[in-house]
Design a protein around this motif. Structure first.
Motif, PDB file in Angstrom:
ATOM      1  N   ALA A   1      21.355 -40.601 108.093  1.00 27.03           N
ATOM      2  CA  ALA A   1      22.409 -41.540 107.703  1.00 27.03           C
ATOM      3  C   ALA A   1      23.781 -41.071 108.172  1.00 27.03           C
ATOM      4  CB  ALA A   1      22.418 -41.720 106.193  1.00 27.03           C
ATOM      5  N   GLN A   2      24.609 -42.039 108.534  1.00 26.90           N
ATOM      6  CA  GLN A   2      25.996 -41.745 108.878  1.00 26.90           C
ATOM      7  C   GLN A   2      26.930 -41.865 107.670  1.00 26.90           C
ATOM      8  OE1 GLN A   2      24.339 -44.260 111.042  1.00 26.90           O
ATOM      9  NE2 GLN A   2      23.576 -42.428 112.073  1.00 26.90           N
ATOM     10  N   TRP A   3      26.505 -42.655 106.676  1.00 29.72           N
ATOM     11  CA  TRP A   3      27.342 -42.888 105.496  1.00 29.72           C
ATOM     12  C   TRP A   3      26.508 -42.825 104.224  1.00 29.72           C
ATOM     13  CZ3 TRP A   3      32.613 -43.368 105.377  1.00 29.72           C
ATOM     14  CH2 TRP A   3      33.238 -43.510 106.618  1.00 29.72           C
ATOM     15  N   CYS A   4      27.184 -42.456 103.132  1.00 31.44           N
ATOM     16  CA  CYS A   4      26.533 -42.370 101.824  1.00 31.44           C
ATOM     17  C   CYS A   4      27.284 -43.212 100.800  1.00 31.44           C
ATOM     18  CB  CYS A   4      26.478 -40.916 101.350  1.00 31.44           C
ATOM     19  SG  CYS A   4      25.680 -40.681  99.741  1.00 31.44           S
ATOM     20  N   PHE A   5      26.543 -43.990 100.054  1.00 33.33           N
ATOM     21  CA  PHE A   5      27.058 -44.786  98.939  1.00 33.33           C
ATOM     22  C   PHE A   5      26.894 -43.914  97.703  1.00 33.33           C
ATOM     23  CE2 PHE A   5      27.065 -48.192  95.817  1.00 33.33           C
ATOM     24  CZ  PHE A   5      27.812 -49.213  96.390  1.00 33.33           C
ATOM     25  N   LEU A   6      27.964 -43.199  97.341  1.00 27.67           N
ATOM     26  CA  LEU A   6      27.876 -42.059  96.418  1.00 27.67           C
ATOM     27  C   LEU A   6      28.456 -42.396  95.041  1.00 27.67           C
ATOM     28  CD1 LEU A   6      27.309 -39.003  95.987  1.00 27.67           C
ATOM     29  CD2 LEU A   6      29.605 -38.568  96.896  1.00 27.67           C
ATOM     30  N   LEU A   7      27.660 -42.145  94.015  1.00 22.53           N
ATOM     31  CA  LEU A   7      28.089 -42.353  92.627  1.00 22.53           C
ATOM     32  C   LEU A   7      28.335 -41.001  91.970  1.00 22.53           C
ATOM     33  CD1 LEU A   7      28.484 -44.449  90.277  1.00 22.53           C
ATOM     34  CD2 LEU A   7      26.096 -43.976  89.665  1.00 22.53           C
TER      35      LEU A   7
ATOM     36  N   VAL B   1      24.398 -48.512 112.281  1.00 23.30           N
ATOM     37  CA  VAL B   1      24.697 -47.483 111.294  1.00 23.30           C
ATOM     38  C   VAL B   1      23.631 -47.478 110.208  1.00 23.30           C
ATOM     39  CG1 VAL B   1      26.159 -49.011 109.912  1.00 23.30           C
ATOM     40  CG2 VAL B   1      26.489 -46.544 109.760  1.00 23.30           C
ATOM     41  N   THR B   2      23.312 -46.281 109.723  1.00 17.40           N
ATOM     42  CA  THR B   2      22.359 -46.124 108.624  1.00 17.40           C
ATOM     43  C   THR B   2      23.075 -45.572 107.403  1.00 17.40           C
ATOM     44  OG1 THR B   2      20.512 -45.713 110.148  1.00 17.40           O
ATOM     45  CG2 THR B   2      20.256 -44.927 107.886  1.00 17.40           C
ATOM     46  N   TRP B   3      22.755 -46.130 106.240  1.00 16.24           N
ATOM     47  CA  TRP B   3      23.332 -45.692 104.969  1.00 16.24           C
ATOM     48  C   TRP B   3      22.268 -45.017 104.121  1.00 16.24           C
ATOM     49  CZ3 TRP B   3      28.283 -46.481 102.712  1.00 16.24           C
ATOM     50  CH2 TRP B   3      29.202 -47.138 103.550  1.00 16.24           C
ATOM     51  N   CYS B   4      22.700 -44.097 103.263  1.00 22.60           N
ATOM     52  CA  CYS B   4      21.846 -43.558 102.218  1.00 22.60           C
ATOM     53  C   CYS B   4      22.552 -43.750 100.875  1.00 22.60           C
ATOM     54  CB  CYS B   4      21.496 -42.088 102.463  1.00 22.60           C
ATOM     55  SG  CYS B   4      22.891 -40.928 102.416  1.00 22.60           S
ATOM     56  N   GLN B   5      21.779 -43.584  99.821  1.00 18.30           N
ATOM     57  CA  GLN B   5      22.263 -43.877  98.468  1.00 18.30           C
ATOM     58  C   GLN B   5      22.291 -42.597  97.639  1.00 18.30           C
ATOM     59  OE1 GLN B   5      19.511 -45.485  95.413  1.00 18.30           O
ATOM     60  NE2 GLN B   5      20.663 -47.377  95.642  1.00 18.30           N
ATOM     61  N   GLY B   6      23.475 -42.153  97.258  1.00 17.81           N
ATOM     62  CA  GLY B   6      23.615 -40.942  96.456  1.00 17.81           C
ATOM     63  C   GLY B   6      23.657 -41.259  94.975  1.00 17.81           C
ATOM     64  N   PHE B   7      22.501 -41.530  94.389  1.00 15.46           N
ATOM     65  CA  PHE B   7      22.415 -41.883  92.972  1.00 15.46           C
ATOM     66  C   PHE B   7      21.673 -40.812  92.170  1.00 15.46           C
ATOM     67  CE2 PHE B   7      22.959 -46.819  92.805  1.00 15.46           C
ATOM     68  CZ  PHE B   7      24.183 -46.704  93.418  1.00 15.46           C
TER      69      PHE B   7
ATOM     70  N   ALA C   1      15.627 -48.091 108.204  1.00 16.62           N
ATOM     71  CA  ALA C   1      16.465 -47.993 107.003  1.00 16.62           C
ATOM     72  C   ALA C   1      17.555 -49.053 106.964  1.00 16.62           C
ATOM     73  CB  ALA C   1      17.105 -46.608 106.936  1.00 16.62           C
ATOM     74  N   GLN C   2      17.626 -49.920 107.966  1.00 21.42           N
ATOM     75  CA  GLN C   2      18.711 -50.898 108.015  1.00 21.42           C
ATOM     76  C   GLN C   2      18.670 -51.891 106.870  1.00 21.42           C
ATOM     77  OE1 GLN C   2      21.261 -50.782 109.943  1.00 21.42           O
ATOM     78  NE2 GLN C   2      20.561 -49.132 111.275  1.00 21.42           N
ATOM     79  N   TYR C   3      17.472 -52.100 106.268  1.00 23.44           N
ATOM     80  CA  TYR C   3      17.397 -53.058 105.172  1.00 23.44           C
ATOM     81  C   TYR C   3      18.385 -52.712 104.060  1.00 23.44           C
ATOM     82  CZ  TYR C   3      14.861 -49.698 102.281  1.00 23.44           C
ATOM     83  OH  TYR C   3      14.523 -48.591 101.532  1.00 23.44           O
ATOM     84  N   MET C   4      18.666 -51.416 103.905  1.00 24.12           N
ATOM     85  CA  MET C   4      19.587 -50.989 102.854  1.00 24.12           C
ATOM     86  C   MET C   4      20.992 -51.531 103.121  1.00 24.12           C
ATOM     87  SD  MET C   4      20.285 -47.108 101.432  1.00 24.12           S
ATOM     88  CE  MET C   4      18.549 -46.817 101.098  1.00 24.12           C
ATOM     89  N   GLY C   5      21.476 -51.357 104.341  1.00 22.78           N
ATOM     90  CA  GLY C   5      22.792 -51.875 104.689  1.00 22.78           C
ATOM     91  C   GLY C   5      22.850 -53.383 104.642  1.00 22.78           C
ATOM     92  N   VAL C   6      21.778 -54.020 105.118  1.00 21.69           N
ATOM     93  CA  VAL C   6      21.738 -55.480 105.184  1.00 21.69           C
ATOM     94  C   VAL C   6      21.633 -56.103 103.801  1.00 21.69           C
ATOM     95  CG1 VAL C   6      20.386 -57.452 105.991  1.00 21.69           C
ATOM     96  CG2 VAL C   6      20.742 -55.494 107.501  1.00 21.69           C
TER      97      VAL C   6
END
Length: 379
Positions: free
Chosen positions: A162-168, A118-124, A85-90
């Motif tokens: 994921a450790q973090w979420c990019f949340l909208l 770290v792994t991110w997820c997307q809260g869309f 899942a690192q491609y998302m952060g990168v």
């Protein structure tokens, strides 16, 4: 891209061959060892300064060109994305934080991404706000010097790890639904967040429901400006869509087919071989469209229609090439041990392709974006 790109491709392929098992089908299978393989490979790339190759050195990157990062992207996707899942952060979380984050947010978030830690997820997406994302209902209401977030997200990839979420979320209501949206950067270990996996044929970790029950966020968690998150979302989608270089995997599998079939290749019908040639042509088309968007991004001129054109081409390529590859695979002897990797990868490619025209924005929405862009040019 020249000799430098060729040398980089050779280096990346050697790293994959030496550190990724032959039958690796991505990080998110039922085998926990696959996830560990991806995490270890990420750390290896980071140690060699290859994970965030084009990031500025001040943020932990290699300071290389966007074209060198494109080589990394293509080789990773061609080999079942061993970065996990690192491609998302990168590809987009990091670059977006570079553009819009505070100095504190940059110090906190960019180095761990660059180190592959770290792994991110997307809260869309939400149950009633997928392609029409601006209709989302997850809201943040003011509470003292911060907000309380409540609502639900769905189809959230990697949320279990994921450790973090990019949340909208929605922070206010106005005449236009695109106004009043805000992005928060939130830790996934907060007890106000609950994750429920959604099982699917692609394997665990891919899709999840995420529930927020009075999640407290503050000004320090806001990315960009309160109520102006939609402008950042438009940047996110262009970075995200071109960052998924699925054409590289399609091309690798198509190119391998004649070798796998060996003498039996000549026995394929003229129609099937004609479809195979057509798919190779479509791979080149998708690659060139991707390169156009990369060039526009590097000059700051990319528009939603540009990314939409690429996304339409690559998602259709995904599905059409999967059908051709499945027909070719039907002619492969299942008793041939040298062909097992090909059969496994083709099946995995077909599974993934089934959802490709709805993930990261449905193909119908991409066509609308492209149509609007073309109409604007002709006016």
């Amino acid at each position: 891209m020249g000799q430098k790109a060729d040398a980089l491709r050779a280096e990346l392929r050697e790293l994959v061959n030496s550190n990724v098992p032959e039958h690796f089908l991505g990080a998110f299978t039922d085998d926990p060892a696959d996830l560990e393989t991806a995490q270890a490979f990420c750390r290896l790339l980071a140690e060699r300064n290859l994970l965030c190759l084009s990031w500025p050195a001040e943020f932990g990157g290699g300071g290389a060109s966007v074209w060198e990062q494109t080589v990394v992207r293509e080789e990773m996707w061609a080999h079942h994305e061993p970065r996990g899942a690192q491609y998302m952060g990168v590809n987009w979380v990091g670059p977006i934080i570079m553009r819009h984050g505070t100095s504190e947010q940059q110090r906190r978030h960019l180095p761990p991404i660059a180190r592959g830690e770290v792994t991110w997820c997307q809260g869309f997406s939400e149950p009633e706000a997928g392609s029409d994302l601006a209709s989302l209902r997850t809201s943040a209401r003011r509470d003292g010097d911060g907000w309380l977030v409540s609502g639900q997200k769905i189809w959230t990839s990697y949320a279990t790890m994921a450790q973090w979420c990019f949340l909208l979320v929605r922070t206010s209501k106005g005449e236009k639904k695109q106004r009043g949206l805000t992005i928060f950067l939130v830790p996934m270990d907060n007890p106000a967040i609950q994750v429920r996996p959604i099982r699917c044929m692609m394997g665990p970790h891919h899709l999840n429901e995420v529930f927020f029950d009075d999640l407290r966020v503050t000004e320090a968690d806001v990315l960009g400006t309160v109520d102006d998150g939609w402008s950042i979302v438009q940047e996110v989608t262009s970075f995200e869509r071109v960052g998924i270089a699925r054409y590289a995997r399609c091309e690798r599998l198509l190119a391998a087919a004649p070798t796998v079939l060996s003498d039996r290749w000549a026995d394929l019908s003229a129609d099937l071989r004609g479809r195979w040639v057509r798919m190779l042509t479509h791979c080149r088309r998708a690659r060139l469209l991707a390169y156009r968007v990369v060039s526009l991004q590097s000059s700051g001129r990319v528009q939603p229609g540009d990314a939409a054109a690429y996304r339409i081409a690559v998602t259709k390529l995904d599905q059409d090439s999967a059908e051709v590859l499945m027909d070719i695979a039907a002619e492969v002897s299942h008793d041939d041990p040298h062909a097992q990797w090909f059969l496994g990868e083709v099946e995995d490619h077909w599974k993934y392709s089934q959802a490709s025209t709805v993930s990261s924005g449905s193909i119908e929405m991409q066509r609308i974006l492209l149509s609007r862009a073309l109409l604007a040019v002709t006016r």
